[in-house]
Motif scaffolding. Structure first.
Motif, PDB file in Angstrom:
ATOM      1  N   LYS A  69       0.817  -1.213   0.000  1.00  0.00           N
ATOM      2  CA  LYS A  69       0.000   0.000   0.000  1.00  0.00           C
ATOM      3  C   LYS A  69       0.851   1.264   0.000  1.00  0.00           C
ATOM      4  N   HIS A  91       1.592   7.965  -5.875  1.00  0.00           N
ATOM      5  CA  HIS A  91       0.136   7.911  -6.060  1.00  0.00           C
ATOM      6  C   HIS A  91      -0.576   7.240  -4.883  1.00  0.00           C
ATOM      7  N   THR A  92       0.151   6.520  -4.025  1.00  0.00           N
ATOM      8  CA  THR A  92      -0.486   5.891  -2.858  1.00  0.00           C
ATOM      9  C   THR A  92      -0.732   6.886  -1.726  1.00  0.00           C
ATOM     10  N   ARG A 120      -4.188  13.567  -7.113  1.00  0.00           N
ATOM     11  CA  ARG A 120      -4.596  12.170  -6.998  1.00  0.00           C
ATOM     12  C   ARG A 120      -5.968  12.086  -6.303  1.00  0.00           C
ATOM     13  N   GLY A 121      -6.671  10.973  -6.598  1.00  0.00           N
ATOM     14  CA  GLY A 121      -7.851  10.609  -5.834  1.00  0.00           C
ATOM     15  C   GLY A 121      -8.913  11.665  -5.727  1.00  0.00           C
ATOM     16  N   ARG A 122      -9.425  12.121  -6.850  1.00  0.00           N
ATOM     17  CA  ARG A 122     -10.472  13.132  -6.758  1.00  0.00           C
ATOM     18  C   ARG A 122     -11.820  12.466  -6.558  1.00  0.00           C
ATOM     19  N   ARG A 123     -12.574  12.998  -5.628  1.00  0.00           N
ATOM     20  CA  ARG A 123     -13.910  12.451  -5.388  1.00  0.00           C
ATOM     21  C   ARG A 123     -14.903  13.101  -6.333  1.00  0.00           C
ATOM     22  N   HIS A 147      -7.571   0.803  -2.295  1.00  0.00           N
ATOM     23  CA  HIS A 147      -6.653   1.769  -1.674  1.00  0.00           C
ATOM     24  C   HIS A 147      -6.178   2.843  -2.661  1.00  0.00           C
ATOM     25  N   THR A 148      -6.364   2.622  -3.975  1.00  0.00           N
ATOM     26  CA  THR A 148      -5.951   3.651  -4.945  1.00  0.00           C
ATOM     27  C   THR A 148      -6.972   4.781  -5.049  1.00  0.00           C
ATOM     28  N   GLN A 149      -8.177   4.585  -4.486  1.00  0.00           N
ATOM     29  CA  GLN A 149      -9.275   5.519  -4.727  1.00  0.00           C
ATOM     30  C   GLN A 149      -9.707   6.248  -3.460  1.00  0.00           C
ATOM     31  N   ASP A 150     -10.304   7.418  -3.628  1.00  0.00           N
ATOM     32  CA  ASP A 150     -10.884   8.134  -2.498  1.00  0.00           C
ATOM     33  C   ASP A 150     -12.367   7.827  -2.313  1.00  0.00           C
TER      34      ASP A 150
END
Lengths: 397, 397
Positions: free
Chosen positions: A297, A364-365, A386-389, B364-367
């Motif tokens: 992770k 990116h983690t 990264r990780g946009r909701r 785990h890569t995503q929000d």
């Protein structure tokens, strides 16, 4: 604040190594007479992109519309998607960005070009489009030697709403290493760089000779990019055409893969994972095994040419002394485990660092990384893009 | 909202498959007379953990202090770290949580136990501690047959600030598949489950016979857990001891690895990656290659027993029809590419789904992930416990 105060696992960026990496690639671009349009996929950080711009970078490269949105919102005015953009929703979002910045993107199929034309002409707008060329990697892009490439170029030039602005390639075969016994790593990078330049020139010269509209030296972009191939890059021209820009990304940090390929030294690796030793014991064969709190992770399961295990161990965390015989042999989600022949010079509770195999996926983690100078933490850098909701209404910025 | 409205790549959770997976593992726990204390590393979602609790789960398992903080803040009152906790900063954070919830954690070295004792006794507090046992996986935990295990147990029982509450193992060898030609996948899972139960009973019975304080049937926890081994789990007891709880995590979603191991069917895989076809062409050998917008930054480079490539392709996105001969052969950061012998029944712009190799790292890569019922999006589930920001003052919650 010191690195001993940071919870582990976390990512550290060595400021001096980062600075040297930024300066070195900028110098390569200037020596070869090309624009450096860095790919921000590696760091996804607005602050880091600003440092690249301050040092001479011209425009940015992104892979996703998410990234484009974050960097345009941060004031970047020239953003190129090195990616075949497909889907009405993506084109609509890019059109909104085009009100505030110069946006360009790739196509690599006639179907993709026609859909892009419908989206942009339908909105009464015009987009700069680059035809993606495959110069030997085998991923997206029309193969450089295939008649489909010229067919697609003519279609892009003729379609309403699109402007044929250039050709673009990612010479990803630079990550494959030598292809025969008589070639070493450095030779492989020189060969890939030479092939890349030669094949891009073949395309541009061929299209002009064939009368494809808009293909003229000067105005027509020839865009290449990968960190390792830049080690062998010489900007040879032909018939007035030259490579106009390079788009490396990984060079800001480098990683164990770049070292394996011969495009960086360990001392050029600016990104490390800070980890705590959580357990240590002898295995049934008598070898001492160690266990870290860094697993998939954070390090990810990624490998790469010339890598061995899941990254290179640096002992200790402050001095970054390498431990050459140590191997990080396995990862689970939150554990990394390995062996040190002869015994490990660290105990439960000690901290170590690891140079990851692949910096881009490692960053990116995380939601933030830490800029450090030795054992001093200078500042936290958010991983902005990264990780946009989406539908819950919270962006990743 | 429909899945066609979601930007790709993104993660979908099929509600009916999820519900069936939750019910099935709860039924296993009840049939075997154990508490189900699910590991939340897989989903990191407060809402999903509440559904597990509503269906009968008793307490939660986490791997990190970050996860513990998120779930205690959300009102969970019994959180166990199935992890050897090392580091003064971690113990201080757990002590703050212990004001509001029942917190327990593992030790697997004398050094770790002594540091934990110093932290908890030094603060005038007492913690429930489980000795982590290795029943054959080879990761953290004291090997079940090793004299060090009893030495550590006596030390934990004697140290101030610690209460020896039980033993805990993760039988990760369940992920290795058959170990000889005469064993099939189902047999391997039954063997691992039987070994796990037997070895944990060996430890408890042995410690009681040796007079380790506090090791009595009833009060002493015997905690095991992995999703695949639960397929072969039978709760045999001995001398009054029985397994008291199971801690599977992956079962909520399952993935291509679970299918490979024989612990789930494709129809049990609740998590899929929704992706767009961005390019398609014939390669030099005449095979049709397709390219998706899902790469390592969503699928991850992870593999697993019985997997082939980077996940199983489901065509089309709405019907989840599998495409058995299709293979996703390579990933780069934002690209997945593969082949469909005989030609792909989808075109540029179409959407497909992929069952990932390893659900936990993919989430785990995503929000956020999307709960769906067929092609209808029910709601967004935040991945609450990932990517917490530290010194810039923004939590991941």
């Amino acid at each position: 604040m010191f690195i001993d105060d940071l919870p582990t696992p976390c990512l550290l960026i060595e400021r001096r190594r980062l600075e040297a990496n930024l300066a070195r690639m900028q110098a390569t671009a200037e020596a070869q007479g090309v624009a450096l349009r860095p790919h921000v996929k590696t760091h996804k950080s607005v602050r880091l992109a600003r440092w690249q711009r301050e040092r001479g970078a011209r425009g940015l490269t992104v892979a996703t519309v998410d990234e484009a949105e974050v960097f345009v919102a941060a004031g970047f005015e020239d953003v190129r998607l090195a990616y075949p953009v497909v889907g009405a929703e993506r084109h609509a979002r890019l059109q909104r960005l085009a009100d505030r910045a110069r946006i360009s993107f790739c196509v690599d199929t006639v179907a993709g070009a026609e859909a892009a034309s419908a989206a942009w002409a339908g909105a009464g707008r015009r987009a700069d489009v680059l035809v993606e060329i495959d110069v030997g990697h085998g991923r997206t892009g029309v193969p450089w030697h295939h008649a489909d490439a010229e067919v697609l170029a003519r279609r892009v030039a003729a379609l309403p709403g699109l402007c044929l602005a250039g050709i673009l390639t990612h010479e990803g075969q630079a990550y494959h290493g030598p292809v025969h016994d008589a070639e070493d790593e450095a030779g492989a990078l020189r060969r890939v760089a030479r092939e890349t330049v030669g094949r891009m020139l073949d395309v541009a010269v061929g299209w002009r000779a064939a009368g494809v509209p808009g293909v003229e030296p000067g105005a027509f972009a020839l865009s290449i990019g990968s960190t390792p191939s830049m080690a062998g890059f010489e900007n040879a021209g032909r018939d007035g055409f030259r490579i106009t820009e390079i788009r490396p990304g990984n060079y800001v940090f480098n990683d164990a893969t770049q070292v394996g390929l011969g495009s960086a030294r360990w001392a050029d690796c600016a990104l490390t994972v800070l980890a705590t030793v959580i357990s240590k014991r002898r295995d049934p064969t008598g070898r001492e095994r160690f266990f870290l709190d860094a697993g998939k992770k954070v390090l990810t399961a990624d490998g790469g040419y010339g890598t061995d295990g899941y990254g290179r161990l640096l002992y200790n965390a402050r001095t970054m002394t390498p431990l050459p015989h140590a191997r990080l042999t396995a990862l689970s989600e939150e554990h990394g485990w390995g062996v040190v022949p002869g015994g490990a010079p660290f105990d439960v509770g000690d901290r170590v660092r690891i140079v990851p195999n692949h910096a881009c996926v490692t960053v990116h983690t995380q939601d933030e990384v830490y800029l450090v100078d030795g054992d001093t933490v200078i500042e936290a850098l958010p991983v902005d893009a990264r990780g946009r909701r989406r539908i819950s209404g919270r962006g990743g910025e």
